[in-house]
Design a protein around this motif. Sequence first.
Motif, PDB file in Angstrom:
ATOM      1  N   TYR A   1     -50.311  77.966  28.906  1.00  0.00           N
ATOM      2  CA  TYR A   1     -51.228  78.444  29.935  1.00  0.00           C
ATOM      3  C   TYR A   1     -51.073  77.842  31.352  1.00  0.00           C
ATOM      4  CZ  TYR A   1     -53.326  79.367  25.476  1.00  0.00           C
ATOM      5  OH  TYR A   1     -53.483  79.912  24.046  1.00  0.00           O
ATOM      6  N   PRO A   2     -51.470  78.658  32.229  1.00  0.00           N
ATOM      7  CA  PRO A   2     -51.440  78.274  33.620  1.00  0.00           C
ATOM      8  C   PRO A   2     -51.996  76.820  34.116  1.00  0.00           C
ATOM      9  CG  PRO A   2     -51.833  80.433  33.561  1.00  0.00           C
ATOM     10  CD  PRO A   2     -52.125  79.994  32.247  1.00  0.00           C
ATOM     11  N   ALA A   3     -53.296  76.716  33.509  1.00  0.00           N
ATOM     12  CA  ALA A   3     -54.123  75.510  33.830  1.00  0.00           C
ATOM     13  C   ALA A   3     -54.801  75.065  32.444  1.00  0.00           C
ATOM     14  CB  ALA A   3     -55.182  75.866  35.026  1.00  0.00           C
TER      15      ALA A   3
ATOM     16  N   LEU B   1     -68.101  69.937  23.444  1.00  0.00           N
ATOM     17  CA  LEU B   1     -68.474  70.113  24.853  1.00  0.00           C
ATOM     18  C   LEU B   1     -67.350  71.210  25.377  1.00  0.00           C
ATOM     19  CD1 LEU B   1     -69.621  66.851  26.001  1.00  0.00           C
ATOM     20  CD2 LEU B   1     -71.204  68.642  25.032  1.00  0.00           C
ATOM     21  N   ALA B   2     -66.030  71.344  25.033  1.00  0.00           N
ATOM     22  CA  ALA B   2     -65.357  72.225  25.781  1.00  0.00           C
ATOM     23  C   ALA B   2     -65.732  73.647  25.327  1.00  0.00           C
ATOM     24  CB  ALA B   2     -63.850  71.790  25.063  1.00  0.00           C
ATOM     25  N   ASN B   3     -65.901  73.744  23.949  1.00  0.00           N
ATOM     26  CA  ASN B   3     -66.422  75.088  23.500  1.00  0.00           C
ATOM     27  C   ASN B   3     -67.951  75.417  24.384  1.00  0.00           C
ATOM     28  OD1 ASN B   3     -64.489  75.836  21.664  1.00  0.00           O
ATOM     29  ND2 ASN B   3     -65.464  74.906  19.941  1.00  0.00           N
ATOM     30  N   VAL B   4     -68.616  74.530  24.142  1.00  0.00           N
ATOM     31  CA  VAL B   4     -69.870  75.130  25.039  1.00  0.00           C
ATOM     32  C   VAL B   4     -69.741  75.478  26.434  1.00  0.00           C
ATOM     33  CG1 VAL B   4     -72.045  73.843  25.824  1.00  0.00           C
ATOM     34  CG2 VAL B   4     -71.391  73.345  23.488  1.00  0.00           C
ATOM     35  N   GLY B   5     -68.960  74.278  27.037  1.00  0.00           N
ATOM     36  CA  GLY B   5     -68.564  74.606  28.446  1.00  0.00           C
ATOM     37  C   GLY B   5     -67.943  75.992  28.637  1.00  0.00           C
ATOM     38  N   ALA B   6     -66.956  76.473  28.017  1.00  0.00           N
ATOM     39  CA  ALA B   6     -66.260  77.651  27.989  1.00  0.00           C
ATOM     40  C   ALA B   6     -67.019  78.872  27.625  1.00  0.00           C
ATOM     41  CB  ALA B   6     -64.977  77.591  27.212  1.00  0.00           C
ATOM     42  N   VAL B   7     -67.596  78.701  26.666  1.00  0.00           N
ATOM     43  CA  VAL B   7     -68.591  80.178  26.297  1.00  0.00           C
ATOM     44  C   VAL B   7     -69.636  80.230  27.282  1.00  0.00           C
ATOM     45  CG1 VAL B   7     -69.844  81.022  24.542  1.00  0.00           C
ATOM     46  CG2 VAL B   7     -67.878  80.012  23.905  1.00  0.00           C
ATOM     47  N   THR B   8     -70.467  79.284  27.535  1.00  0.00           N
ATOM     48  CA  THR B   8     -71.521  79.453  28.570  1.00  0.00           C
ATOM     49  C   THR B   8     -71.222  79.727  29.958  1.00  0.00           C
ATOM     50  OG1 THR B   8     -71.621  77.015  28.845  1.00  0.00           O
ATOM     51  CG2 THR B   8     -72.988  77.845  27.247  1.00  0.00           C
ATOM     52  N   ALA B   9     -70.097  79.282  30.443  1.00  0.00           N
ATOM     53  CA  ALA B   9     -69.754  79.469  31.813  1.00  0.00           C
ATOM     54  C   ALA B   9     -69.196  80.728  32.058  1.00  0.00           C
ATOM     55  CB  ALA B   9     -68.611  78.528  32.304  1.00  0.00           C
ATOM     56  N   LEU B  10     -68.361  81.404  30.979  1.00  0.00           N
ATOM     57  CA  LEU B  10     -67.853  82.926  31.123  1.00  0.00           C
ATOM     58  C   LEU B  10     -68.884  83.908  30.515  1.00  0.00           C
ATOM     59  CD1 LEU B  10     -64.317  81.765  29.866  1.00  0.00           C
ATOM     60  CD2 LEU B  10     -65.145  82.465  32.167  1.00  0.00           C
TER      61      LEU B  10
ATOM     62  N   GLY C   1     -56.239  77.925  30.001  1.00  0.00           N
ATOM     63  CA  GLY C   1     -56.268  79.461  30.565  1.00  0.00           C
ATOM     64  C   GLY C   1     -56.040  79.878  32.031  1.00  0.00           C
ATOM     65  N   PRO C   2     -56.364  80.857  32.210  1.00  0.00           N
ATOM     66  CA  PRO C   2     -55.932  81.259  33.694  1.00  0.00           C
ATOM     67  C   PRO C   2     -56.394  80.263  34.784  1.00  0.00           C
ATOM     68  CG  PRO C   2     -56.754  83.428  32.415  1.00  0.00           C
ATOM     69  CD  PRO C   2     -57.074  81.997  31.826  1.00  0.00           C
ATOM     70  N   THR C   3     -55.881  80.234  35.898  1.00  0.00           N
ATOM     71  CA  THR C   3     -56.405  79.207  36.791  1.00  0.00           C
ATOM     72  C   THR C   3     -57.656  79.654  37.185  1.00  0.00           C
ATOM     73  OG1 THR C   3     -54.042  78.662  37.664  1.00  0.00           O
ATOM     74  CG2 THR C   3     -55.785  78.128  39.173  1.00  0.00           C
ATOM     75  N   ALA C   4     -58.049  80.645  37.443  1.00  0.00           N
ATOM     76  CA  ALA C   4     -59.350  81.208  37.991  1.00  0.00           C
ATOM     77  C   ALA C   4     -60.492  80.887  37.032  1.00  0.00           C
ATOM     78  CB  ALA C   4     -59.364  82.810  38.195  1.00  0.00           C
ATOM     79  N   VAL C   5     -60.245  80.860  35.551  1.00  0.00           N
ATOM     80  CA  VAL C   5     -61.205  80.605  34.651  1.00  0.00           C
ATOM     81  C   VAL C   5     -61.487  78.754  34.880  1.00  0.00           C
ATOM     82  CG1 VAL C   5     -61.437  80.042  32.263  1.00  0.00           C
ATOM     83  CG2 VAL C   5     -60.809  82.135  33.063  1.00  0.00           C
ATOM     84  N   ILE C   6     -60.322  78.174  34.836  1.00  0.00           N
ATOM     85  CA  ILE C   6     -60.475  76.507  34.791  1.00  0.00           C
ATOM     86  C   ILE C   6     -61.292  76.240  36.218  1.00  0.00           C
ATOM     87  CG2 ILE C   6     -59.109  74.448  35.271  1.00  0.00           C
ATOM     88  CD1 ILE C   6     -59.142  76.043  32.587  1.00  0.00           C
ATOM     89  N   GLU C   7     -61.019  76.737  37.171  1.00  0.00           N
ATOM     90  CA  GLU C   7     -61.648  76.686  38.440  1.00  0.00           C
ATOM     91  C   GLU C   7     -63.202  77.069  38.501  1.00  0.00           C
ATOM     92  OE1 GLU C   7     -59.693  78.868  41.396  1.00  0.00           O
ATOM     93  OE2 GLU C   7     -58.097  77.441  41.817  1.00  0.00           O
ATOM     94  N   HIS C   8     -63.380  78.280  37.867  1.00  0.00           N
ATOM     95  CA  HIS C   8     -64.966  78.516  37.515  1.00  0.00           C
ATOM     96  C   HIS C   8     -65.503  77.467  36.769  1.00  0.00           C
ATOM     97  CE1 HIS C   8     -68.307  81.094  36.831  1.00  0.00           C
ATOM     98  NE2 HIS C   8     -68.074  81.175  35.470  1.00  0.00           N
ATOM     99  N   LEU C   9     -65.114  76.870  35.678  1.00  0.00           N
ATOM    100  CA  LEU C   9     -65.473  75.891  34.872  1.00  0.00           C
ATOM    101  C   LEU C   9     -65.991  74.704  35.536  1.00  0.00           C
ATOM    102  CD1 LEU C   9     -63.331  76.117  31.660  1.00  0.00           C
ATOM    103  CD2 LEU C   9     -65.492  77.089  31.899  1.00  0.00           C
ATOM    104  N   VAL C  10     -64.954  74.202  36.276  1.00  0.00           N
ATOM    105  CA  VAL C  10     -65.344  73.111  37.257  1.00  0.00           C
ATOM    106  C   VAL C  10     -66.449  73.317  37.914  1.00  0.00           C
ATOM    107  CG1 VAL C  10     -64.471  71.642  39.257  1.00  0.00           C
ATOM    108  CG2 VAL C  10     -62.985  72.205  37.344  1.00  0.00           C
ATOM    109  N   ASP C  11     -66.925  74.297  38.554  1.00  0.00           N
ATOM    110  CA  ASP C  11     -67.836  75.000  39.433  1.00  0.00           C
ATOM    111  C   ASP C  11     -69.035  75.090  38.618  1.00  0.00           C
ATOM    112  OD1 ASP C  11     -66.585  74.587  41.738  1.00  0.00           O
ATOM    113  OD2 ASP C  11     -66.172  77.002  41.812  1.00  0.00           O
ATOM    114  N   THR C  12     -69.144  75.518  37.446  1.00  0.00           N
ATOM    115  CA  THR C  12     -70.512  75.777  36.615  1.00  0.00           C
ATOM    116  C   THR C  12     -70.585  75.582  35.161  1.00  0.00           C
ATOM    117  OG1 THR C  12     -69.177  77.871  35.628  1.00  0.00           O
ATOM    118  CG2 THR C  12     -70.285  78.138  37.677  1.00  0.00           C
ATOM    119  N   ALA C  13     -69.538  74.835  34.597  1.00  0.00           N
ATOM    120  CA  ALA C  13     -69.720  74.640  33.017  1.00  0.00           C
ATOM    121  C   ALA C  13     -70.639  73.290  33.143  1.00  0.00           C
ATOM    122  CB  ALA C  13     -68.504  74.310  32.543  1.00  0.00           C
ATOM    123  N   ARG C  14     -71.760  73.168  32.522  1.00  0.00           N
ATOM    124  CA  ARG C  14     -72.584  72.153  32.539  1.00  0.00           C
ATOM    125  C   ARG C  14     -72.215  70.949  31.662  1.00  0.00           C
ATOM    126  NH1 ARG C  14     -77.899  73.146  34.554  1.00  0.00           N
ATOM    127  NH2 ARG C  14     -78.855  71.971  32.881  1.00  0.00           N
ATOM    128  N   SER C  15     -71.487  71.402  30.837  1.00  0.00           N
ATOM    129  CA  SER C  15     -71.191  70.288  29.712  1.00  0.00           C
ATOM    130  C   SER C  15     -69.831  69.419  30.122  1.00  0.00           C
ATOM    131  CB  SER C  15     -70.594  70.734  28.204  1.00  0.00           C
ATOM    132  OG  SER C  15     -69.780  71.946  28.366  1.00  0.00           O
TER     133      SER C  15
END
Length: 385
Positions: free
Chosen positions: A94-96, A105-114, A245-259
Motif C-alpha cells: 500500500y502507498p501509506a 480503534l483502527a477499524n472504528v477510525g477507518a469506517v467512521t472517517a470514510l 491505503g491510498p495516501t489521501a485516505v491516510i491524510e484524511h484519517l489524520v485530520d478526521t478519525a476521532r479514534s
Amino acid sequence: MQAHHDPLAWLDEHARLRRAAGLRRTLRPRFLGEPVLDLAGNDYLGLARDPRVVEAGVAALRAWGAGSTGSRLVSGSTELHAELERELAAFCGYPAGLVFSSGFLANVGAVTALSGPDSLVVSDRANHASLIDACRLSRARVAVTAHNDPVEVDRLLAARTEQRALLVVDSVTSVDGDRAPLAALHAVSRARGAVLVVDEAHALGVCGPGGRGLLAEAGLAGADDVVATVTLSKALGSQGGAVLGPTAVIEHLVDTARSFIFDTGLAPACASSALAALRVLAEEPDRPARVLSVAAAIADAAGVAAPVSPVVPVLLGEPQVAFAAAARCLEQGVRVGCFRPPSVPEGSSRLRLTARATLTRAELTRVREVLGEVLAGRAAGVSVG
C-alpha cells in the motif's frame, strides 16, 4: 418522600439470567511458568516471545519510556511509529499507513472517517464486533448482508440513494476462520462506486504471498478504492493496529478519525516490537505456511475439516457443553478458546482452536491426545464435559 431505589439493582437479575444460560464470563489470569499449551491465543507466528521481538521492545522501552506520553498529533508520534508505518505499508503493498493503539480503534477510525450521514455502509453479518461498532458510530445508513454474498451486496449498492458507500468485510472471520471472496466483492464495489474496507487481522502474517494478506493474494493490495485494516497483536505478536491505503485516505484519517486524534498513541515499545516482528516475517517467509500446516494437524486431531486459516472451530452447540469442554481441556494442560453467544449465533457455541507456527511435533501429539479424549462423545451427541 419517594423511597430510595437502587439504580443498579437490575444487574443482579441480568447476571442470574446469564448464569442460567451458561453465558457468564470470568477473567482467568495466566501465570508465569504455568505448564499449559496455548491453543487459544492469536500469536500465530510464535513471535510474541521471540528474542528479537522482545529485545526490540526492551530497547525502545529504555530509550523512550513506558508510554507515548500523548496523542499522535501532540507528543505521541515517534520515529518508531513512522518507520513502522512505512515498512508495514510497503510490505503489504500500500502507498501509506497509519498506526493506531489497537486494531479495534483502527477499524472504528477507518469506517467512521470514510462514511457519515450521507453514506451507505454495507456490512457482512459475520463481521467482527469492532466493525459492527464502527458501523453504529458512523452515522451512516447501515445495511447488513448475508455472509460472503456478493449478489446481495450488489443489490444493496445498486439501490442506494446515498452518494458515497463503503463495503466492510473481514478477509478471514475470527470465529469461523473462513475466507471472504474478495475478488468478487471488489468487482461489485468497484462497479457500484463504493470503497472496499477489509479487516485483515487474521490474515496478515498467515495468508497471501509471504503473509501479506488476502488482498495481496487477490491482487487488490494498493488499489485506489481499497482500504485495509490490520492488527499488530496477532501474527506480529505485539499490540496496536493500523490502516493501510491510498495516501489521501491516510491524510484524511489524520485530520478526521476521532479514534486516532483523541487517543494516546501506541507505546513506543509496542511499535518497536511490531516492527521487529515484521522484519522477521519478511526474512522468514516460510512461517505462514507452517502456521497453516499446524492448523491442519489440529483440525485432524479435532475431527473437523482442514481449515483455510489459523482458526479451527469445533462446533458443540450449547454454551454449557462448550464451556465444559474448554474446562476439561485446560484441566489436561491445553488452553482453548470457548466462544458462546453473543460472540456466535445461538446454538453454535464452540471451541476455537488457533495454530502457532512454533508448535512442536511433541506438542501436537499432546493436543491430539487431549482433544481425542475431550471430544470423544461428540459424534454420539453426548456431553463432552
